[in-house]
Design a protein around this motif. Structure first.
Motif, PDB file in Angstrom:
ATOM      1  N   ARG A  18     -41.776  -6.336  14.537  1.00 47.33           N
ATOM      2  CA  ARG A  18     -41.667  -4.822  14.012  1.00 47.33           C
ATOM      3  C   ARG A  18     -40.807  -4.193  15.232  1.00 47.33           C
ATOM      4  NH1 ARG A  18     -42.960  -0.133  15.085  1.00 47.33           N
ATOM      5  NH2 ARG A  18     -44.755  -0.967  16.659  1.00 47.33           N
ATOM      6  N   GLU A  78     -35.045   7.855   9.722  1.00 45.34           N
ATOM      7  CA  GLU A  78     -35.617   7.675  10.721  1.00 45.34           C
ATOM      8  C   GLU A  78     -36.830   7.014  10.391  1.00 45.34           C
ATOM      9  OE1 GLU A  78     -36.064   8.044  14.761  1.00 45.34           O
ATOM     10  OE2 GLU A  78     -34.787   9.613  13.643  1.00 45.34           O
ATOM     11  N   GLU A  79     -37.521   7.140   9.053  1.00 47.06           N
ATOM     12  CA  GLU A  79     -38.466   6.482   8.729  1.00 47.06           C
ATOM     13  C   GLU A  79     -38.129   5.255   8.079  1.00 47.06           C
ATOM     14  OE1 GLU A  79     -37.968   9.693   7.744  1.00 47.06           O
ATOM     15  OE2 GLU A  79     -39.519  10.644   9.643  1.00 47.06           O
ATOM     16  N   ALA A  91     -32.879  -0.491  14.757  1.00 49.45           N
ATOM     17  CA  ALA A  91     -33.043   0.928  13.944  1.00 49.45           C
ATOM     18  C   ALA A  91     -33.016   2.137  15.171  1.00 49.45           C
ATOM     19  CB  ALA A  91     -34.704   1.211  13.225  1.00 49.45           C
ATOM     20  N   LYS A  92     -33.362   1.874  16.304  1.00 49.33           N
ATOM     21  CA  LYS A  92     -33.156   3.235  17.358  1.00 49.33           C
ATOM     22  C   LYS A  92     -31.677   3.350  17.621  1.00 49.33           C
ATOM     23  CE  LYS A  92     -37.772   2.521  19.512  1.00 49.33           C
ATOM     24  NZ  LYS A  92     -38.340   2.036  20.501  1.00 49.33           N
ATOM     25  N   SER A 135     -37.085  -2.871  15.462  1.00 47.95           N
ATOM     26  CA  SER A 135     -37.160  -1.530  15.533  1.00 47.95           C
ATOM     27  C   SER A 135     -36.082  -0.964  16.495  1.00 47.95           C
ATOM     28  CB  SER A 135     -38.281  -0.828  16.061  1.00 47.95           C
ATOM     29  OG  SER A 135     -39.140  -0.864  15.167  1.00 47.95           O
ATOM     30  N   ALA A 182     -37.485  -2.530   9.618  1.00 47.76           N
ATOM     31  CA  ALA A 182     -37.915  -3.409  10.595  1.00 47.76           C
ATOM     32  C   ALA A 182     -39.443  -3.973  10.279  1.00 47.76           C
ATOM     33  CB  ALA A 182     -38.185  -2.420  12.032  1.00 47.76           C
ATOM     34  N   GLU A 183     -40.296  -3.399   9.454  1.00 47.28           N
ATOM     35  CA  GLU A 183     -41.583  -4.223   9.323  1.00 47.28           C
ATOM     36  C   GLU A 183     -41.295  -5.290   8.337  1.00 47.28           C
ATOM     37  OE1 GLU A 183     -44.392  -1.550   7.855  1.00 47.28           O
ATOM     38  OE2 GLU A 183     -44.435  -0.296   9.613  1.00 47.28           O
ATOM     39  N   LEU A 219     -37.189   2.157  10.204  1.00 50.34           N
ATOM     40  CA  LEU A 219     -38.523   1.675  10.802  1.00 50.34           C
ATOM     41  C   LEU A 219     -39.405   0.865   9.700  1.00 50.34           C
ATOM     42  CD1 LEU A 219     -40.045   4.484  13.105  1.00 50.34           C
ATOM     43  CD2 LEU A 219     -38.482   2.429  13.636  1.00 50.34           C
TER      44      LEU A 219
END
Length: 258
Positions: free
Chosen positions: A84, A227-228, A91-92, A88, A234-235, A231
Protein backbone atom coordinates in the motif's frame (compact mmCIF):
# COMPACT_ATOMS: atom_id res chain seq x y z
CA UNK A 1 20.86 -5.43 -6.34
CA UNK A 2 22.72 -4.06 -9.33
CA UNK A 3 24.82 -0.94 -9.01
CA UNK A 4 23.45 2.05 -10.82
CA UNK A 5 23.40 5.80 -10.60
CA UNK A 6 21.17 7.11 -7.84
CA UNK A 7 17.87 8.74 -8.69
CA UNK A 8 17.81 12.51 -8.97
CA UNK A 9 15.42 15.43 -8.95
CA UNK A 10 16.37 18.94 -9.96
CA UNK A 11 14.50 22.15 -10.62
CA UNK A 12 15.63 24.92 -12.93
CA UNK A 13 13.76 28.23 -12.73
CA UNK A 14 14.29 30.85 -15.42
CA UNK A 15 13.67 34.59 -15.13
CA UNK A 16 10.23 34.23 -16.73
CA UNK A 17 8.90 32.04 -13.94
CA UNK A 18 9.13 28.78 -15.89
CA UNK A 19 10.35 25.94 -13.66
CA UNK A 20 11.69 22.74 -15.17
CA UNK A 21 11.23 19.79 -12.83
CA UNK A 22 13.55 17.01 -14.00
CA UNK A 23 13.57 13.54 -12.46
CA UNK A 24 15.90 10.70 -13.30
CA UNK A 25 16.54 7.10 -12.32
CA UNK A 26 18.81 5.40 -14.88
CA UNK A 27 18.57 3.52 -17.04
CA UNK A 28 14.79 3.78 -17.64
CA UNK A 29 13.58 6.37 -15.11
CA UNK A 30 11.66 3.79 -13.11
CA UNK A 31 9.85 5.02 -10.02
CA UNK A 32 11.10 4.00 -6.59
CA UNK A 33 9.19 4.85 -3.43
CA UNK A 34 11.77 7.47 -2.46
CA UNK A 35 11.69 9.09 -5.90
CA UNK A 36 7.89 9.18 -5.84
CA UNK A 37 7.89 10.80 -2.40
CA UNK A 38 10.45 13.40 -3.43
CA UNK A 39 8.69 14.13 -6.71
CA UNK A 40 5.34 14.70 -4.99
CA UNK A 41 6.95 16.99 -2.42
CA UNK A 42 8.81 18.98 -5.07
CA UNK A 43 5.63 19.51 -7.11
CA UNK A 44 3.90 20.72 -3.97
CA UNK A 45 6.71 23.14 -3.08
CA UNK A 46 6.89 24.59 -6.60
CA UNK A 47 3.16 25.20 -6.44
CA UNK A 48 3.64 27.26 -3.29
CA UNK A 49 6.36 29.51 -4.73
CA UNK A 50 5.02 32.83 -5.99
CA UNK A 51 7.91 33.27 -8.43
CA UNK A 52 6.98 30.03 -10.20
CA UNK A 53 4.38 30.62 -12.90
CA UNK A 54 4.54 27.41 -14.98
CA UNK A 55 5.97 23.95 -14.31
CA UNK A 56 7.47 21.67 -16.97
CA UNK A 57 7.61 18.03 -15.84
CA UNK A 58 10.26 16.00 -17.62
CA UNK A 59 12.74 13.16 -17.15
CA UNK A 60 16.39 12.65 -17.92
CA UNK A 61 17.72 10.93 -21.02
CA UNK A 62 16.34 10.63 -24.51
CA UNK A 63 14.97 7.10 -24.79
CA UNK A 64 12.46 6.42 -22.03
CA UNK A 65 10.30 8.96 -20.23
CA UNK A 66 9.39 6.56 -17.42
CA UNK A 67 9.17 2.76 -17.26
CA UNK A 68 6.78 2.75 -14.31
CA UNK A 69 7.33 1.07 -10.97
CA UNK A 70 10.80 -0.04 -9.95
CA UNK A 71 10.75 -3.85 -10.38
CA UNK A 72 13.37 -4.41 -7.68
CA UNK A 73 11.18 -2.66 -5.15
CA UNK A 74 8.07 -4.47 -6.38
CA UNK A 75 9.82 -7.78 -5.78
CA UNK A 76 10.78 -6.72 -2.26
CA UNK A 77 7.18 -6.09 -1.16
CA UNK A 78 6.26 -8.83 1.29
CA UNK A 79 3.11 -7.61 3.05
CA UNK A 80 -0.02 -5.59 2.27
CA UNK A 81 1.09 -2.53 4.22
CA UNK A 82 4.39 -2.15 2.35
CA UNK A 83 2.49 -2.70 -0.89
CA UNK A 84 0.00 0.00 0.00
CA UNK A 85 2.80 2.40 0.90
CA UNK A 86 4.62 1.78 -2.38
CA UNK A 87 1.61 2.33 -4.63
CA UNK A 88 0.53 5.31 -2.53
CA UNK A 89 3.62 7.01 -3.94
CA UNK A 90 1.95 7.20 -7.34
CA UNK A 91 -1.22 8.48 -5.69
CA UNK A 92 0.74 11.27 -4.00
CA UNK A 93 2.37 12.41 -7.25
CA UNK A 94 -0.91 12.45 -9.18
CA UNK A 95 -2.67 14.32 -6.37
CA UNK A 96 0.22 16.78 -6.11
CA UNK A 97 -0.19 17.57 -9.82
CA UNK A 98 -3.95 17.81 -9.41
CA UNK A 99 -3.82 20.16 -6.42
CA UNK A 100 -0.97 22.36 -7.66
CA UNK A 101 -2.22 25.88 -8.47
CA UNK A 102 0.31 26.01 -11.32
CA UNK A 103 -0.27 24.77 -14.85
CA UNK A 104 1.96 21.73 -15.44
CA UNK A 105 3.26 20.96 -18.93
CA UNK A 106 4.43 17.43 -19.66
CA UNK A 107 7.50 16.65 -21.78
CA UNK A 108 7.41 13.02 -22.93
CA UNK A 109 10.52 12.34 -25.00
CA UNK A 110 10.30 8.54 -25.11
CA UNK A 111 8.32 5.50 -24.06
CA UNK A 112 5.98 5.71 -21.09
CA UNK A 113 4.94 2.50 -19.33
CA UNK A 114 2.53 1.93 -16.46
CA UNK A 115 2.99 4.67 -13.91
CA UNK A 116 4.80 6.70 -16.56
CA UNK A 117 1.52 6.95 -18.45
CA UNK A 118 -0.09 8.07 -15.20
CA UNK A 119 2.47 10.86 -14.84
CA UNK A 120 1.78 12.06 -18.38
CA UNK A 121 -1.95 12.00 -17.70
CA UNK A 122 -1.50 14.05 -14.52
CA UNK A 123 -0.12 17.03 -16.43
CA UNK A 124 -2.37 19.77 -17.76
CA UNK A 125 -0.96 19.91 -21.29
CA UNK A 126 1.25 17.12 -22.56
CA UNK A 127 3.82 17.31 -25.35
CA UNK A 128 5.48 14.23 -26.86
CA UNK A 129 7.79 13.03 -29.61
CA UNK A 130 6.96 10.33 -32.12
CA UNK A 131 8.98 7.95 -29.95
CA UNK A 132 6.71 8.37 -26.94
CA UNK A 133 4.70 5.15 -27.30
CA UNK A 134 2.65 4.11 -24.28
CA UNK A 135 1.82 0.82 -22.58
CA UNK A 136 -0.08 -0.23 -19.47
CA UNK A 137 1.75 -3.46 -18.67
CA UNK A 138 0.35 -4.06 -15.19
CA UNK A 139 -2.06 -6.89 -16.02
CA UNK A 140 0.73 -8.88 -17.65
CA UNK A 141 2.53 -9.09 -14.30
CA UNK A 142 -0.58 -9.82 -12.26
CA UNK A 143 -1.55 -6.37 -11.00
CA UNK A 144 -3.76 -3.67 -12.51
CA UNK A 145 -3.31 0.07 -13.22
CA UNK A 146 -5.64 0.89 -10.35
CA UNK A 147 -4.01 4.03 -8.96
CA UNK A 148 -3.41 5.75 -12.29
CA UNK A 149 -6.77 4.75 -13.82
CA UNK A 150 -8.66 7.92 -12.80
CA UNK A 151 -5.97 10.16 -14.30
CA UNK A 152 -5.62 8.16 -17.52
CA UNK A 153 -9.35 7.66 -18.02
CA UNK A 154 -9.92 11.37 -17.44
CA UNK A 155 -7.79 12.05 -20.51
CA UNK A 156 -8.54 9.15 -22.88
CA UNK A 157 -11.97 7.90 -21.78
CA UNK A 158 -13.05 4.51 -20.46
CA UNK A 159 -13.00 2.73 -23.82
CA UNK A 160 -9.41 3.69 -24.63
CA UNK A 161 -8.31 2.97 -21.07
CA UNK A 162 -9.86 -0.50 -21.39
CA UNK A 163 -7.86 -1.14 -24.55
CA UNK A 164 -4.63 -0.11 -22.85
CA UNK A 165 -5.33 -2.11 -19.71
CA UNK A 166 -6.40 -5.31 -21.47
CA UNK A 167 -3.77 -5.27 -24.22
CA UNK A 168 -1.09 -5.14 -21.56
CA UNK A 169 1.81 -6.34 -23.70
CA UNK A 170 1.23 -3.89 -26.57
CA UNK A 171 2.72 -0.46 -27.14
CA UNK A 172 0.43 2.15 -28.62
CA UNK A 173 1.97 4.90 -30.72
CA UNK A 174 2.31 8.53 -29.75
CA UNK A 175 -0.13 9.40 -32.53
CA UNK A 176 -2.66 6.99 -31.01
CA UNK A 177 -2.17 8.67 -27.65
CA UNK A 178 -2.71 12.08 -29.24
CA UNK A 179 -5.84 10.90 -31.03
CA UNK A 180 -7.25 9.68 -27.70
CA UNK A 181 -6.39 12.87 -25.82
CA UNK A 182 -3.39 11.94 -23.68
CA UNK A 183 -0.95 13.98 -25.75
CA UNK A 184 -1.92 17.36 -27.15
CA UNK A 185 1.00 17.73 -29.58
CA UNK A 186 3.40 15.18 -31.08
CA UNK A 187 6.67 16.16 -32.77
CA UNK A 188 9.23 14.44 -34.97
CA UNK A 189 12.16 15.45 -32.78
CA UNK A 190 12.84 16.46 -29.19
CA UNK A 191 14.26 19.75 -30.45
CA UNK A 192 10.97 20.67 -32.12
CA UNK A 193 9.07 19.59 -29.02
CA UNK A 194 11.24 21.69 -26.72
CA UNK A 195 10.75 24.77 -28.86
CA UNK A 196 6.98 24.33 -28.67
CA UNK A 197 7.01 23.70 -24.92
CA UNK A 198 9.09 26.79 -24.21
CA UNK A 199 6.92 28.90 -26.50
CA UNK A 200 3.72 27.91 -24.70
CA UNK A 201 5.33 28.18 -21.27
CA UNK A 202 6.52 31.70 -21.99
CA UNK A 203 3.07 32.78 -23.18
CA UNK A 204 1.34 31.26 -20.19
CA UNK A 205 3.84 32.81 -17.77
CA UNK A 206 2.68 36.26 -18.86
CA UNK A 207 -0.99 35.60 -18.13
CA UNK A 208 -2.81 36.52 -14.94
CA UNK A 209 -1.65 34.05 -12.24
CA UNK A 210 -5.07 34.16 -10.60
CA UNK A 211 -6.71 33.39 -13.93
CA UNK A 212 -4.42 30.40 -14.46
CA UNK A 213 -5.15 29.19 -10.93
CA UNK A 214 -8.90 29.36 -11.49
CA UNK A 215 -8.58 27.66 -14.88
CA UNK A 216 -6.57 24.87 -13.26
CA UNK A 217 -9.36 24.39 -10.74
CA UNK A 218 -11.91 24.11 -13.55
CA UNK A 219 -9.75 21.71 -15.54
CA UNK A 220 -9.69 19.36 -12.53
CA UNK A 221 -13.35 19.69 -11.59
CA UNK A 222 -15.03 16.69 -9.94
CA UNK A 223 -11.73 15.24 -8.69
CA UNK A 224 -11.77 16.39 -5.06
CA UNK A 225 -12.48 12.80 -3.97
CA UNK A 226 -9.21 11.55 -5.50
CA UNK A 227 -7.38 12.07 -2.21
CA UNK A 228 -9.23 9.08 -0.79
CA UNK A 229 -9.91 7.24 -4.04
CA UNK A 230 -6.29 6.89 -5.11
CA UNK A 231 -5.24 5.66 -1.69
CA UNK A 232 -8.03 3.05 -1.83
CA UNK A 233 -6.69 2.01 -5.23
CA UNK A 234 -3.19 1.74 -3.75
CA UNK A 235 -4.52 -0.85 -1.30
CA UNK A 236 -5.86 -2.92 -4.19
CA UNK A 237 -2.51 -2.90 -5.98
CA UNK A 238 -0.72 -3.55 -2.71
CA UNK A 239 -2.67 -6.80 -2.30
CA UNK A 240 -2.35 -7.95 -5.90
CA UNK A 241 1.43 -7.54 -5.94
CA UNK A 242 1.64 -10.27 -3.29
CA UNK A 243 -0.02 -12.88 -5.50
CA UNK A 244 1.92 -15.94 -6.56
CA UNK A 245 1.33 -14.99 -10.19
CA UNK A 246 3.01 -11.63 -9.72
CA UNK A 247 5.90 -12.97 -7.65
CA UNK A 248 6.65 -15.70 -10.20
CA UNK A 249 6.34 -13.30 -13.14
CA UNK A 250 8.72 -10.79 -11.58
CA UNK A 251 11.22 -13.54 -10.75
CA UNK A 252 11.08 -14.77 -14.34
CA UNK A 253 11.60 -11.22 -15.61
CA UNK A 254 14.62 -10.80 -13.32
CA UNK A 255 16.13 -14.09 -14.45
CA UNK A 256 15.64 -13.20 -18.10
CA UNK A 257 17.09 -9.71 -17.80
CA UNK A 258 19.89 -10.49 -15.39
Amino acid sequence: MENKKEHSIQTILNNEGVARLIFGNPPTNSMSIVLLEELALTIQKLGEQEEVRIIILQSEGDRTFCSGADFTELMAIDDEESGRIFFSGFAKVINACRKSPKIILGRIQGKAVGGGVGLAAATDYCFATQFAAIKLSELSIGIIPAVIEPAVERKVGLSSFSILALKATEFFSADWAKEKGLYMDVFETATEMDEAILSLARRLSKYNPEGLKELKRILWKNTDHWEELLLERAEISGKLVLSNFTKETLQAFKAKNG
